[in-house]
Design a protein around this motif. Structure first.
Motif, PDB file in Angstrom:
ATOM      1  N   LEU A 169      82.819 -34.500  25.700  1.00  0.00           N
ATOM      2  CA  LEU A 169      81.647 -35.225  26.203  1.00  0.00           C
ATOM      3  C   LEU A 169      81.117 -36.243  25.194  1.00  0.00           C
ATOM      4  O   LEU A 169      80.253 -37.057  25.533  1.00  0.00           O
ATOM      5  CB  LEU A 169      80.545 -34.231  26.588  1.00  0.00           C
ATOM      6  CG  LEU A 169      80.922 -33.241  27.695  1.00  0.00           C
ATOM      7  CD1 LEU A 169      79.761 -32.301  27.991  1.00  0.00           C
ATOM      8  CD2 LEU A 169      81.346 -33.978  28.965  1.00  0.00           C
ATOM      9  N   ASP A 170      81.638 -36.216  23.960  1.00  0.00           N
ATOM     10  CA  ASP A 170      81.278 -37.221  22.955  1.00  0.00           C
ATOM     11  C   ASP A 170      82.309 -38.343  22.875  1.00  0.00           C
ATOM     12  O   ASP A 170      82.160 -39.265  22.070  1.00  0.00           O
ATOM     13  CB  ASP A 170      81.141 -36.573  21.571  1.00  0.00           C
ATOM     14  CG  ASP A 170      79.887 -35.720  21.440  1.00  0.00           C
ATOM     15  OD1 ASP A 170      78.922 -35.972  22.181  1.00  0.00           O
ATOM     16  OD2 ASP A 170      79.880 -34.800  20.603  1.00  0.00           O
ATOM     17  N   MET A 171      83.333 -38.291  23.711  1.00  0.00           N
ATOM     18  CA  MET A 171      84.364 -39.330  23.661  1.00  0.00           C
ATOM     19  C   MET A 171      83.819 -40.650  24.219  1.00  0.00           C
ATOM     20  O   MET A 171      83.255 -40.685  25.317  1.00  0.00           O
ATOM     21  CB  MET A 171      85.587 -38.906  24.462  1.00  0.00           C
ATOM     22  CG  MET A 171      86.365 -37.762  23.837  1.00  0.00           C
ATOM     23  SD  MET A 171      87.133 -38.170  22.246  1.00  0.00           S
ATOM     24  CE  MET A 171      88.381 -39.354  22.748  1.00  0.00           C
ATOM     25  N   PRO A 172      83.979 -41.751  23.470  1.00  0.00           N
ATOM     26  CA  PRO A 172      83.462 -43.046  23.939  1.00  0.00           C
ATOM     27  C   PRO A 172      84.211 -43.559  25.159  1.00  0.00           C
ATOM     28  O   PRO A 172      85.436 -43.420  25.255  1.00  0.00           O
ATOM     29  CB  PRO A 172      83.676 -43.962  22.730  1.00  0.00           C
ATOM     30  CG  PRO A 172      84.749 -43.299  21.927  1.00  0.00           C
ATOM     31  CD  PRO A 172      84.582 -41.835  22.140  1.00  0.00           C
ATOM     32  N   TYR A 173      83.461 -44.106  26.085  1.00  0.00           N
ATOM     33  CA  TYR A 173      83.989 -44.719  27.312  1.00  0.00           C
ATOM     34  C   TYR A 173      84.798 -43.724  28.158  1.00  0.00           C
ATOM     35  O   TYR A 173      85.713 -44.105  28.876  1.00  0.00           O
ATOM     36  CB  TYR A 173      84.820 -45.965  26.979  1.00  0.00           C
ATOM     37  CG  TYR A 173      84.012 -46.988  26.228  1.00  0.00           C
ATOM     38  CD1 TYR A 173      83.038 -47.741  26.885  1.00  0.00           C
ATOM     39  CD2 TYR A 173      84.181 -47.177  24.859  1.00  0.00           C
ATOM     40  CE1 TYR A 173      82.266 -48.666  26.195  1.00  0.00           C
ATOM     41  CE2 TYR A 173      83.404 -48.097  24.160  1.00  0.00           C
ATOM     42  CZ  TYR A 173      82.451 -48.840  24.831  1.00  0.00           C
ATOM     43  OH  TYR A 173      81.688 -49.734  24.144  1.00  0.00           O
ATOM     44  N   LEU A 174      84.422 -42.440  28.076  1.00  0.00           N
ATOM     45  CA  LEU A 174      85.091 -41.430  28.894  1.00  0.00           C
ATOM     46  C   LEU A 174      84.778 -41.632  30.369  1.00  0.00           C
ATOM     47  O   LEU A 174      85.658 -41.508  31.226  1.00  0.00           O
ATOM     48  CB  LEU A 174      84.650 -40.027  28.458  1.00  0.00           C
ATOM     49  CG  LEU A 174      85.242 -38.857  29.242  1.00  0.00           C
ATOM     50  CD1 LEU A 174      86.743 -38.745  28.988  1.00  0.00           C
ATOM     51  CD2 LEU A 174      84.539 -37.541  28.863  1.00  0.00           C
ATOM     52  N   PHE A 175      83.499 -41.952  30.650  1.00  0.00           N
ATOM     53  CA  PHE A 175      83.070 -42.136  32.036  1.00  0.00           C
ATOM     54  C   PHE A 175      82.791 -43.608  32.318  1.00  0.00           C
ATOM     55  O   PHE A 175      82.258 -44.332  31.472  1.00  0.00           O
ATOM     56  CB  PHE A 175      81.822 -41.307  32.327  1.00  0.00           C
ATOM     57  CG  PHE A 175      82.051 -39.817  32.218  1.00  0.00           C
ATOM     58  CD1 PHE A 175      82.891 -39.160  33.106  1.00  0.00           C
ATOM     59  CD2 PHE A 175      81.431 -39.079  31.218  1.00  0.00           C
ATOM     60  CE1 PHE A 175      83.106 -37.795  33.012  1.00  0.00           C
ATOM     61  CE2 PHE A 175      81.642 -37.718  31.111  1.00  0.00           C
ATOM     62  CZ  PHE A 175      82.489 -37.070  32.007  1.00  0.00           C
ATOM     63  N   LYS A 176      83.099 -44.013  33.529  1.00  0.00           N
ATOM     64  CA  LYS A 176      82.909 -45.401  33.941  1.00  0.00           C
ATOM     65  C   LYS A 176      81.441 -45.781  34.006  1.00  0.00           C
ATOM     66  O   LYS A 176      81.049 -46.889  33.642  1.00  0.00           O
ATOM     67  CB  LYS A 176      83.573 -45.606  35.301  1.00  0.00           C
ATOM     68  CG  LYS A 176      83.487 -47.013  35.855  1.00  0.00           C
ATOM     69  CD  LYS A 176      84.213 -47.103  37.192  1.00  0.00           C
ATOM     70  CE  LYS A 176      84.135 -48.504  37.774  1.00  0.00           C
ATOM     71  NZ  LYS A 176      84.839 -48.577  39.085  1.00  0.00           N
ATOM     72  N   ASN A 177      80.609 -44.862  34.494  1.00  0.00           N
ATOM     73  CA  ASN A 177      79.174 -45.118  34.620  1.00  0.00           C
ATOM     74  C   ASN A 177      78.437 -43.784  34.728  1.00  0.00           C
ATOM     75  O   ASN A 177      79.067 -42.718  34.703  1.00  0.00           O
ATOM     76  CB  ASN A 177      78.880 -46.004  35.848  1.00  0.00           C
ATOM     77  CG  ASN A 177      79.533 -45.472  37.110  1.00  0.00           C
ATOM     78  OD1 ASN A 177      79.545 -44.269  37.371  1.00  0.00           O
ATOM     79  ND2 ASN A 177      80.088 -46.370  37.913  1.00  0.00           N
ATOM     80  N   SER A 178      77.126 -43.850  34.851  1.00  0.00           N
ATOM     81  CA  SER A 178      76.330 -42.622  34.876  1.00  0.00           C
ATOM     82  C   SER A 178      76.645 -41.767  36.096  1.00  0.00           C
ATOM     83  O   SER A 178      76.687 -40.532  36.007  1.00  0.00           O
ATOM     84  CB  SER A 178      74.834 -42.961  34.834  1.00  0.00           C
ATOM     85  OG  SER A 178      74.465 -43.785  35.928  1.00  0.00           O
TER      86      SER A 178
END
Length: 347
Positions: A122-131
């Motif tokens: 969950l700390d990985m950068p840019y893991l999710f596209k948006n909220s």
């Protein structure tokens, strides 16, 4: 050994707090006024600790949660809220909850790597596209899989509140492409993932306590920092920074952790009420935080006079592409299946 030390520190923190001389002792300042519905003689008190200030969405939404739970339980449940780290920092709050000296904590998910390394995803950068992708993942199979890692540790997670979208401020210029971070002295949390993030992009990550960050920026110890804009604005970092880049590199979450024994000791009706009201709290708090984030960006541009740029989806992808060596490392550590699951929510 680490867990034992955390446990001792947590016990000491809670003992000192209980003895008075602490901000938490003034319950009226924490939103702990008596409920409108008179509590029954055998009412169960649930003590909640978190590190956020009272003006942040977490605390404001918790006040509504308190009101709803106390009214709907007819006074059989009483909620006490202790903000501002009055009962300790994230680590101490989590350990206290696991031991049962505190009933509920809302720490950053980063501290849960003590129980399972996989929370580090969950700390990985840019893991999710948006909220919305992040919310769907944490409310769905990814969140369920991570919650299962807490079993046997005295904790149950009832939901994921939102700590906001992290963006970057600097004194060195706008950050529009990975090369713009070359040589930048970036303040980071003491987290291996955050350190790897900025090292991979050629920056100079420098761990500094949050309480010392303003001074570090003012004195030039670091050139830049990254936090949710609402937190950047609240702490007046705009006074010692010139540029804001809305890069939204990490979506932070705060699990609603409850002591398992405490939860199991409630009646089935009380358990169901808590689950329902935590879900409502999470939905309410997330919307508050998104609104606060948008408002803070505007305030940082106008009141803070920061030169502001917003990264496009294509620019964000360029950063994620540059982070491939880091992703390869943690795919091996956490497992490709976990990454595939997380990224499946980016529709």
């Amino acid at each position: 050994m680490k867990k034992s030390l955390f446990a001792i520190l947590a016990l000491m923190m809670v003992f000192v707090t209980a003895c008075g001389g602490n901000q938490a002792a003034d319950s009226s300042a924490q939103g702990n006024e008596p409920a409108a519905t008179e509590a029954s003689a055998d009412a169960v008190t649930i003590k909640i600790g978190h590190v956020e200030p009272e003006n942040r969405s977490t605390h404001r939404a918790l006040l509504e949660f308190k009101k709803n739970v106390e009214e709907k339980s007819n006074g059989s449940l009483v909620i006490e809220i202790y903000p501002n780290g009055a009962l300790g920092g994230d680590v101490q709050l989590t350990e206290s909850t696991a031991m049962g000296t505190l009933d509920v904590a809302l720490p950053s998910t980063s501290v849960l790597t003590t129980y399972s390394d996989e929370f580090g995803i969950l700390d990985m950068p840019y893991l999710f596209k948006n909220s919305e992708s992040a919310f769907t993942a944490l409310d769905g199979e990814l969140g369920q899989q991570l919650n299962a890692k807490l079993e046997g540790n005295g904790l149950i997670n009832l939901g994921y509140a939102y700590n906001g979208i992290r963006s970057t401020t600097t004194n060195t210029g706008a950050i529009e492409r990975p090369a713009d971070l070359q040589g930048v002295k970036m303040r980071v949390m003491e987290s291996p993932i955050f350190i790897d993030f900025y090292k991979t992009l050629g920056a100079n990550p420098t761990p500094i306590s949050f309480t010392e960050l303003y001074t570090g920026l003012q004195q030039g110890t670091v050139d830049a920092q990254e936090n949710p804009p609402s937190l950047t604005y609240a702490n007046k970092f705009y006074e010692v920074q010139k540029f804001l880049t809305v890069d939204e590199h990490i979506h932070n979450f705060l699990p609603f952790l409850m002591n398992q024994t405490k939860f199991d000791g409630l009646t089935s009706e009380q358990q169901e009420l808590l689950r329902t009201e935590v879900k409502a709290f999470v939905e309410n708090q997330r919307q508050m935080e998104l609104a606060d984030n948008d408002a803070a960006i505007e305030k940082l541009k106008t009141e803070g006079n920061l030169t502001t740029n917003v990264l496009s989806d294509e620019q964000k992808q360029a950063f994620k592409d540059a982070l491939k060596p880091m992703y390869d490392k943690y795919r091996e550590q956490f497992g490709a299946e976990l990454f595939d699951l997380a990224e499946s929510f980016n529709q």
